[in-house]
Motif scaffolding. Structure first.
Motif, PDB file in Angstrom:
ATOM      1  N   ARG A 188      12.722  10.111  -5.527  1.00 19.01           N
ATOM      2  CA  ARG A 188      12.005  11.366  -5.727  1.00 19.01           C
ATOM      3  C   ARG A 188      10.631  11.080  -6.339  1.00 19.01           C
ATOM      4  N   HIS A 189       9.613  11.506  -5.607  1.00 17.91           N
ATOM      5  CA  HIS A 189       8.230  11.335  -6.060  1.00 17.91           C
ATOM      6  C   HIS A 189       7.943   9.861  -6.399  1.00 17.91           C
ATOM      7  N   VAL A 190       8.060   9.019  -5.398  1.00 21.04           N
ATOM      8  CA  VAL A 190       7.868   7.577  -5.565  1.00 21.04           C
ATOM      9  C   VAL A 190       6.608   7.157  -4.817  1.00 21.04           C
ATOM     10  N   ASN A 191       5.766   6.374  -5.470  1.00 22.62           N
ATOM     11  CA  ASN A 191       4.551   5.852  -4.862  1.00 22.62           C
ATOM     12  C   ASN A 191       4.795   4.404  -4.440  1.00 22.62           C
ATOM     13  N   LEU A 192       4.724   4.150  -3.127  1.00 27.61           N
ATOM     14  CA  LEU A 192       4.908   2.798  -2.598  1.00 27.61           C
ATOM     15  C   LEU A 192       3.599   2.228  -2.051  1.00 27.61           C
ATOM     16  N   GLY A 193       2.471   2.847  -2.367  1.00 30.49           N
ATOM     17  CA  GLY A 193       1.187   2.448  -1.799  1.00 30.49           C
ATOM     18  C   GLY A 193       0.858   0.979  -2.000  1.00 30.49           C
ATOM     19  N   GLY A 194       0.470   0.314  -0.914  1.00 34.48           N
ATOM     20  CA  GLY A 194       0.055  -1.086  -0.982  1.00 34.48           C
ATOM     21  C   GLY A 194       1.197  -2.080  -1.067  1.00 34.48           C
TER      22      GLY A 194
END
Length: 144
Positions: free
Chosen positions: A109-115
């Motif tokens: 939930r609401h996880v940033n996997l950018g890059g």
């Protein structure tokens, strides 16, 4: 395997090379984990709330029923590690290198996997809500 049960690492700095250790019901809240190496460790019912982990390596570890709430995990290398019934809530996981990981019945939930660089990864029966990365948004989707 050494067992650490019910220990609190709350607000502590953890920088070490740790092997073959089992952590049961431990609190890693607000811990600073940097440039550490965890190999063949098991984390069961552990809490990583407001934990800051930058860099470091996690290899051949197992996480069972662990919660990652408001956790920042940047630049870690995670290899051949299994996460079972773990919760990732408001967690930043940018610039990670992950290879050979398995996420089984995890909640995102609401996880940033950018890059992040992710290869050979398996997600079984996940629940995802607003997982973002590289401009894509997944809402309430089951990938497994």
């Amino acid at each position: 395997m050494m067992v650490v049960r019910g220990h609190s690492f709350f607000d502590q700095e953890v920088t070490a090379d740790i092997k073959n250790t089992r952590y049961v019901n431990c609190n890693f809240g607000r811990a600073m984990i940097g440039l550490s190496e965890f190999t063949s460790c098991v984390f069961e019912d552990c809490h990583f709330t407001n934990t800051f982990a930058r860099g470091g390596n996690i290899s051949q570890c197992t996480f069972i029923n662990c919660s990652f709430e408001f956790t920042y995990m940047r630049g870690a290398t995670i290899l051949d590690t299994v996460f079972t019934r773990c919760t990732f809530n408001n967690t930043d996981m940018p610039s990670q290198n992950r290879d050979g990981c398995v996420f089984d019945s995890c909640e995102w939930r609401h996880v940033n996997l950018g890059g992040a660089t992710i290869t050979n990864e398996v997600m079984r029966d996940p629940e995802m809500l607003l997982a973002t990365g590289d401009g894509r948004v997944y809402q309430s989707m089951n990938v497994g």
